[in-house]
Write a protein that holds these residues in place. Structure first.
Motif, PDB file in Angstrom:
ATOM      1  N   GLU A  12       0.397  -1.094   0.171  1.00 44.26           N
ATOM      2  CA  GLU A  12      -0.281   0.045   0.003  1.00 44.26           C
ATOM      3  C   GLU A  12       0.834   1.123  -0.488  1.00 44.26           C
ATOM      4  O   GLU A  12       0.573   2.366  -0.793  1.00 44.26           O
ATOM      5  CB  GLU A  12      -0.868  -0.075   1.429  1.00 44.26           C
ATOM      6  CG  GLU A  12      -1.821  -1.179   1.443  1.00 44.26           C
ATOM      7  CD  GLU A  12      -3.243  -1.259   2.360  1.00 44.26           C
ATOM      8  OE1 GLU A  12      -3.050   0.273   2.641  1.00 44.26           O
ATOM      9  OE2 GLU A  12      -2.400  -2.164   3.360  1.00 44.26           O
ATOM     10  N   LEU A  22      -9.027  -2.927  -5.448  1.00 42.37           N
ATOM     11  CA  LEU A  22     -10.448  -3.151  -4.870  1.00 42.37           C
ATOM     12  C   LEU A  22      -9.971  -2.563  -3.017  1.00 42.37           C
ATOM     13  O   LEU A  22     -10.132  -2.140  -2.238  1.00 42.37           O
ATOM     14  CB  LEU A  22     -11.484  -4.086  -4.772  1.00 42.37           C
ATOM     15  CG  LEU A  22     -12.089  -4.086  -6.500  1.00 42.37           C
ATOM     16  CD1 LEU A  22     -12.157  -5.756  -6.303  1.00 42.37           C
ATOM     17  CD2 LEU A  22     -13.145  -3.147  -6.596  1.00 42.37           C
ATOM     18  N   TYR A  23      -8.735  -3.488  -3.150  1.00 45.07           N
ATOM     19  CA  TYR A  23      -8.875  -3.565  -1.625  1.00 45.07           C
ATOM     20  C   TYR A  23      -7.926  -2.133  -0.953  1.00 45.07           C
ATOM     21  O   TYR A  23      -8.175  -1.524  -0.275  1.00 45.07           O
ATOM     22  CB  TYR A  23      -8.191  -4.050  -1.020  1.00 45.07           C
ATOM     23  CG  TYR A  23      -6.899  -3.905   0.016  1.00 45.07           C
ATOM     24  CD1 TYR A  23      -7.560  -4.274   1.145  1.00 45.07           C
ATOM     25  CD2 TYR A  23      -5.829  -3.738   0.777  1.00 45.07           C
ATOM     26  CE1 TYR A  23      -7.273  -4.350   2.539  1.00 45.07           C
ATOM     27  CE2 TYR A  23      -5.467  -3.334   1.767  1.00 45.07           C
ATOM     28  CZ  TYR A  23      -5.975  -4.086   2.787  1.00 45.07           C
ATOM     29  OH  TYR A  23      -5.429  -3.663   4.373  1.00 45.07           O
ATOM     30  N   THR A  32     -10.724   0.668  -0.261  1.00 42.64           N
ATOM     31  CA  THR A  32     -11.226   0.200   1.239  1.00 42.64           C
ATOM     32  C   THR A  32     -10.875   1.773   2.495  1.00 42.64           C
ATOM     33  O   THR A  32     -11.031   2.586   2.733  1.00 42.64           O
ATOM     34  CB  THR A  32     -11.060  -0.219   1.631  1.00 42.64           C
ATOM     35  OG1 THR A  32      -9.752  -0.861   1.683  1.00 42.64           O
ATOM     36  CG2 THR A  32     -11.837  -1.464   0.626  1.00 42.64           C
ATOM     37  N   SER A  74      -8.769 -14.298  -4.997  1.00 40.95           N
ATOM     38  CA  SER A  74     -10.200 -13.891  -3.408  1.00 40.95           C
ATOM     39  C   SER A  74      -9.299 -15.042  -1.732  1.00 40.95           C
ATOM     40  O   SER A  74      -9.802 -16.330  -2.588  1.00 40.95           O
ATOM     41  CB  SER A  74     -11.231 -13.860  -3.506  1.00 40.95           C
ATOM     42  OG  SER A  74     -11.966 -14.034  -2.254  1.00 40.95           O
ATOM     43  N   ALA A 133      -6.482  -8.906   3.767  1.00 39.95           N
ATOM     44  CA  ALA A 133      -6.447  -7.908   2.553  1.00 39.95           C
ATOM     45  C   ALA A 133      -7.202  -8.746   1.396  1.00 39.95           C
ATOM     46  O   ALA A 133      -8.067  -7.498   0.910  1.00 39.95           O
ATOM     47  CB  ALA A 133      -5.289  -7.273   2.389  1.00 39.95           C
ATOM     48  N   GLN A 137     -12.077 -11.232  -1.865  1.00 37.18           N
ATOM     49  CA  GLN A 137     -12.661 -10.147  -1.990  1.00 37.18           C
ATOM     50  C   GLN A 137     -13.731  -9.376  -1.762  1.00 37.18           C
ATOM     51  O   GLN A 137     -14.296  -8.743  -1.606  1.00 37.18           O
ATOM     52  CB  GLN A 137     -12.470 -11.267  -3.533  1.00 37.18           C
ATOM     53  CG  GLN A 137     -13.650  -9.886  -4.893  1.00 37.18           C
ATOM     54  CD  GLN A 137     -13.088 -10.224  -6.314  1.00 37.18           C
ATOM     55  OE1 GLN A 137     -12.422 -11.392  -7.028  1.00 37.18           O
ATOM     56  NE2 GLN A 137     -14.333 -10.111  -7.306  1.00 37.18           N
ATOM     57  N   GLU A 170     -14.958  -8.950   1.420  1.00 37.14           N
ATOM     58  CA  GLU A 170     -14.957  -7.476   1.869  1.00 37.14           C
ATOM     59  C   GLU A 170     -14.914  -6.264   1.541  1.00 37.14           C
ATOM     60  O   GLU A 170     -14.598  -5.258   2.010  1.00 37.14           O
ATOM     61  CB  GLU A 170     -13.415  -8.510   3.514  1.00 37.14           C
ATOM     62  CG  GLU A 170     -14.477  -9.802   4.360  1.00 37.14           C
ATOM     63  CD  GLU A 170     -13.894 -10.141   5.439  1.00 37.14           C
ATOM     64  OE1 GLU A 170     -12.630  -9.325   5.580  1.00 37.14           O
ATOM     65  OE2 GLU A 170     -14.163 -10.383   6.291  1.00 37.14           O
ATOM     66  N   ALA A 171     -13.042  -7.176   0.834  1.00 36.90           N
ATOM     67  CA  ALA A 171     -12.709  -5.415  -0.382  1.00 36.90           C
ATOM     68  C   ALA A 171     -13.485  -4.608  -0.607  1.00 36.90           C
ATOM     69  O   ALA A 171     -13.973  -3.533  -0.687  1.00 36.90           O
ATOM     70  CB  ALA A 171     -11.856  -6.111  -1.231  1.00 36.90           C
ATOM     71  N   MET A 181     -15.546  -0.749   0.813  1.00 41.05           N
ATOM     72  CA  MET A 181     -15.401   0.017  -0.532  1.00 41.05           C
ATOM     73  C   MET A 181     -15.225   1.512   0.035  1.00 41.05           C
ATOM     74  O   MET A 181     -17.024   1.515   0.324  1.00 41.05           O
ATOM     75  CB  MET A 181     -15.974   0.033  -1.355  1.00 41.05           C
ATOM     76  CG  MET A 181     -15.286   1.104  -3.042  1.00 41.05           C
ATOM     77  SD  MET A 181     -13.307   1.249  -3.480  1.00 41.05           S
ATOM     78  CE  MET A 181     -13.325  -0.477  -4.065  1.00 41.05           C
TER      79      MET A 181
END
Length: 271
Positions: free
Chosen positions: A85, A116-117, A120, A135, A195, A198, A200-201, A205
């Motif tokens: 990140e 996508l992650y 968030t 995922s 992380a 998928q 949860e990601a 968002m």
């Protein structure tokens, strides 16, 4: 009086010249303040499928950074998710310093899932997930990699989290294969609740961040099966869109060029 006349003449001249400019030149002018970070798929590199986006975007005036991410064939999960990140955030800062007023993150396959992650919890003007996959929260990944994940946990408990070890990864087209990675970093990528989950990601968002969710018509069956569930799990945003190009998983970046340009341009030019 002279100053006012000069401004009027300048405006008329600009209008006349613009009328004769090719559309590509006009597009390049309007897109010159857009920055975009590109991220490849699992085991890949910046030189493979995602690279099909670089020249078309740069040709439209975009500021483009095509990164090698920790899941590349050369890096093998060498750093944690949080470190990845930070890598992307540093590049976004660089794009902004170069004049980008709108910034987007785009990824293919696992890169799409990471995009996508990333969306968030990081401020971007849009996320482009191209055939997102990988995922670790799925039942298939738990089945294929559960033992490797537990082994990584044991290494960490023994104080060996920073020592590279032989662990395993899984990819639908390749099956299960070994990677040499520090267990502490590996676990951040493969924890089923972490992380790279998928669902949860997409549920996490930021609602103010629009998503271009791309699923090609000939994608892998497992990804086609969850397409609608994942798209509908995204927070409602009027700019979020599902795009389904007629292509394969690997061909989806090149098949999505026009849609990506149109979508990012529309967002960048919003008033």
């Amino acid at each position: 009086m002279a100053s006012s006349l000069y401004r009027i003449l300048f405006a008329l001249t600009f209008s006349i010249v613009s009328a004769f400019l090719p559309q590509s030149a006009i597009a390049q002018t309007s897109n010159s303040k857009i920055g975009i970070v590109l991220m490849h798929g699992k085991g890949g590199s910046p030189m493979r499928h995602i690279s099909d986006l670089v020249s078309p975007l740069e040709g439209q005036g975009y500021l483009v950074e095509n990164l090698e991410m920790p899941w590349s064939g050369g890096r093998n999960y060498d750093v944690t998710v949080s470190a990845a990140e930070a890598e992307v955030e540093a590049v976004l800062s660089s794009l902004r310093s170069k004049g980008a007023q709108k910034v987007f993150v785009a990824g293919h396959s696992q890169g799409g899932l990471f995009a996508l992650y990333f969306g968030t919890m990081h401020a971007v003007d849009g996320v482009i997930a191209i055939a997102p996959g990988g995922s670790v929260g799925s039942s298939l990944f738990r089945e294929k990699l559960g033992e490797s994940v537990e082994q990584a946990r044991r290494f960490i408990a023994e104080g060996k989290g920073g020592e590279k070890a032989r662990l395993f990864d899984f990819e639908g087209a390749k099956g299960t294969y070994p990677v040499i990675a520090p267990p502490a970093a590996y676990l951040t990528w493969f924890d089923p609740q972490g992380a790279m989950n998928q669902l949860e990601a997409v549920q996490g968002m930021n609602p103010s961040t629009p998503v271009l969710f791309i699923v090609p018509t000939n994608d892998y069956p497992a990804l086609l099966k969850i397409k609608q569930q994942m798209f509908e799990a995204l927070p409602k945003n009027p700019r979020t869109r599902l795009y389904e190009p007629n292509s394969s998983h690997l061909g989806s970046p090149s098949a999505s060029v026009k849609e990506i340009i149109d979508w990012t341009s529309a967002i960048a030019n919003m008033r």
